[in-house]
Design an enzyme around this catalytic site. Structure first.
Site, mmCIF file in Angstrom:
data_model
loop_
_atom_site.group_PDB
_atom_site.id
_atom_site.type_symbol
_atom_site.label_atom_id
_atom_site.label_comp_id
_atom_site.label_asym_id
_atom_site.label_seq_id
_atom_site.Cartn_x
_atom_site.Cartn_y
_atom_site.Cartn_z
ATOM 1 N N ILE A 15 6.497 -3.353 10.782
ATOM 2 C CA ILE A 15 5.905 -2.067 11.170
ATOM 3 C C ILE A 15 4.399 -2.106 10.885
ATOM 4 C CG2 ILE A 15 7.948 -0.598 10.946
ATOM 5 C CD1 ILE A 15 6.861 0.198 8.127
ATOM 6 N N ALA A 16 3.865 -3.327 10.736
ATOM 7 C CA ALA A 16 2.454 -3.457 10.347
ATOM 8 C C ALA A 16 1.564 -3.538 11.591
ATOM 9 C CB ALA A 16 2.287 -4.669 9.453
ATOM 10 N N ARG A 17 1.397 -4.724 12.125
ATOM 11 C CA ARG A 17 0.581 -4.938 13.311
ATOM 12 C C ARG A 17 1.072 -6.175 14.031
ATOM 13 N NH1 ARG A 17 -1.262 -0.695 13.447
ATOM 14 N NH2 ARG A 17 -3.413 0.032 13.526
ATOM 15 N N GLU B 141 0.465 -6.431 22.395
ATOM 16 C CA GLU B 141 1.135 -5.235 22.928
ATOM 17 C C GLU B 141 0.167 -4.445 23.818
ATOM 18 O OE1 GLU B 141 2.043 -3.560 18.981
ATOM 19 O OE2 GLU B 141 0.737 -1.882 19.463
ATOM 20 N N GLY C 118 0.855 -1.192 0.000
ATOM 21 C CA GLY C 118 0.000 0.000 0.000
ATOM 22 C C GLY C 118 0.882 1.230 0.000
ATOM 23 N N ARG C 119 0.316 2.334 0.486
ATOM 24 C CA ARG C 119 1.046 3.601 0.406
ATOM 25 C C ARG C 119 2.345 3.561 1.209
ATOM 26 N NH1 ARG C 119 -4.911 5.744 0.968
ATOM 27 N NH2 ARG C 119 -4.818 3.889 2.272
ATOM 28 N N ILE C 120 2.312 2.911 2.384
ATOM 29 C CA ILE C 120 3.533 2.872 3.212
ATOM 30 C C ILE C 120 4.563 1.939 2.578
ATOM 31 C CG2 ILE C 120 4.467 2.334 5.494
ATOM 32 C CD1 ILE C 120 1.608 2.955 6.612
ATOM 33 N N ARG D 119 -1.761 -8.437 -2.070
ATOM 34 C CA ARG D 119 -2.988 -9.086 -2.558
ATOM 35 C C ARG D 119 -3.183 -8.812 -4.042
ATOM 36 N NH1 ARG D 119 -7.106 -6.746 1.683
ATOM 37 N NH2 ARG D 119 -5.698 -5.060 1.176
ATOM 38 N N HIS E 217 5.731 0.819 19.158
ATOM 39 C CA HIS E 217 4.671 1.217 18.211
ATOM 40 C C HIS E 217 4.725 2.737 17.943
ATOM 41 C CE1 HIS E 217 0.463 -0.080 16.637
ATOM 42 N NE2 HIS E 217 0.960 0.901 15.897
ATOM 43 N N ILE E 218 5.869 3.167 17.396
ATOM 44 C CA ILE E 218 6.076 4.611 17.201
ATOM 45 C C ILE E 218 6.320 4.975 15.736
ATOM 46 C CG2 ILE E 218 6.912 5.095 19.540
ATOM 47 C CD1 ILE E 218 9.806 5.000 18.324
HETATM 48 C C1 GLV Z 1 -0.661 2.862 13.597
HETATM 49 O O1 GLV Z 1 -0.306 1.769 13.864
HETATM 50 C C2 GLV Z 1 -1.704 3.164 12.675
HETATM 51 O O2 GLV Z 1 -2.423 2.253 12.249
HETATM 52 O O3 GLV Z 1 -1.869 4.341 12.347
#
Ligand code: GLV
Length: 325
Positions: A238-240, A269, A156-158, A179, A287-288
């Site tokens: 850096i997702a979830r 978390e 996606g965008r990130i 996907r 989570h920053i």
């Molecule tokens: C951070 O984890 C967000 O989903 O913005």
């Protein structure tokens, strides 16, 4: 006409609270401790809107107990805290905060990749502990970034931001799995090539996870996937939390079946698996990824603007569902 009442469930920037107060009667979480679900339900009584920060579960039980609730604006791009089907069925609008955080989060993904592959925190701990006595040829020798192969799962965008940084900034060869495939023009802009997940895991020097958390993406990286990766590889999440099986990852890191991991998100978390905490070859951050002052302010403003637009009957800026009112 009286103002609608809303609940802001965690502390946010005072200027955004001030803006909300022009439109709403606002109750905010002055103690800034996450409320238990029972207390959240109690505080939502009589509230037509809520501003959440991603950690609060909005599910069928809560919606049934809060019949006046009409919109929940999440100050996060991810909205896996929403039971979206239940919200849509209950006629409750959900919104999130995409775009405003994409580049900042991609910056952080790259920072975490660099810190992990180049063993920055591990070597800093060594130095702070007074253990640095002399130069040594292989001291904290890490993995190459420039010219290596970067595999991105979730484009996606990130993910695209991470790809551009890798390809254009560091001369990395970028492969991705998603996907759906990007258009040829987007692939060319990111200099990224689509591959199967297996090929990505087998061949990438660094794997960065940027996909949304859903039931289908739970444990996208578990023991079988870790077994495919190179023993020299870096994994960055850096997702979830929940996208990686943290216990399987800790075991793979301990046994050096992959070289290192950089994690900003964790299963369950803010608890972190104790096995991860004990390992030197993992960089851990709380989570920053979107945490710059400017981006967090933009996220808070976007969540607030969604609430304002909704109650003014204007088009929503970033809706995530289409309930029938
Ligand atoms: C951070 O984890 C967000 O989903 O913005």
């Amino acid at each position: 006409m009286s103002k609608p009442s809303i609940l802001v469930v965690r502390a946010i920037f005072p200027e955004v609270l001030d803006k909300l107060a022009q439109y709403f009667t606002v109750e905010s979480n002055t103690g800034d401790q996450d409320w238990e679900p029972g207390e959240l339900i109690q505080r939502l009584q009589g509230k037509a809107g809520a501003l959440t920060t991603g950690g609060q579960r909005i599910d069928a039980a809560l919606l049934a107990a809060c019949p006046q609730l009409r919109i929940v604006a999440n100050m996060a791009v991810g909205y896996n805290n929403f039971d979206l089907d239940a919200m849509t069925a209950a006629g409750v609008q959900g919104t999130n905060t995409p775009d405003v955080l994409s580049e900042t989060t991609a910056d952080f993904g790259f920072a975490l990749l660099m810190a992990t592959a180049r063993r920055i925190t591990e070597s800093e701990h060594f130095l702070r502990a007074g253990s640095w006595k002399q130069w040594r040829y292989d001291m904290f020798a890490g993995a190459e970034i420039h010219g290596s192969r970067l595999g991105i799962i979730g484009m996606g965008r990130i993910g695209q931001g991470v790809a551009r940084r890798g390809a254009h900034g560091f001369g990395m060869e970028v492969v991705y799995h998603n996907r759906s495939r990007l258009t040829p023009a987007m692939e060319a802009e990111c200099k990224a090539r689509y591959v199967s997940k297996d090929e990505l895991l087998r061949t990438a020097d660094h794997v960065v996870l940027v996909l949304p958390y859903t039931a289908g993406s739970h444990h996208t990286i578990g023991a079988p996937e870790l077994a495919l990766m190179k023993p020299t590889a870096t994994l960055v999440n850096i997702a979830r939390g929940g996208i990686v099986d943290d216990m399987a990852l800790a075991q793979a890191l301990r046994e050096r079946r992959i070289a290192s991991a950089g994690l900003d998100v964790f299963e369950g978390e803010p608890k972190v698996h104790p096995d991860l905490l004990a390992l030197p070859n993992v960089v851990l951050t709380p989570h920053i990824a979107s945490a710059t002052v400017g981006t967090r302010l933009a996220m808070a403003n976007l969540a607030a603007d969604n609430l304002i637009a909704f109650f003014e009957g204007r088009g929503l800026l970033t809706p995530v569902n289409s309930p029938v009112f």
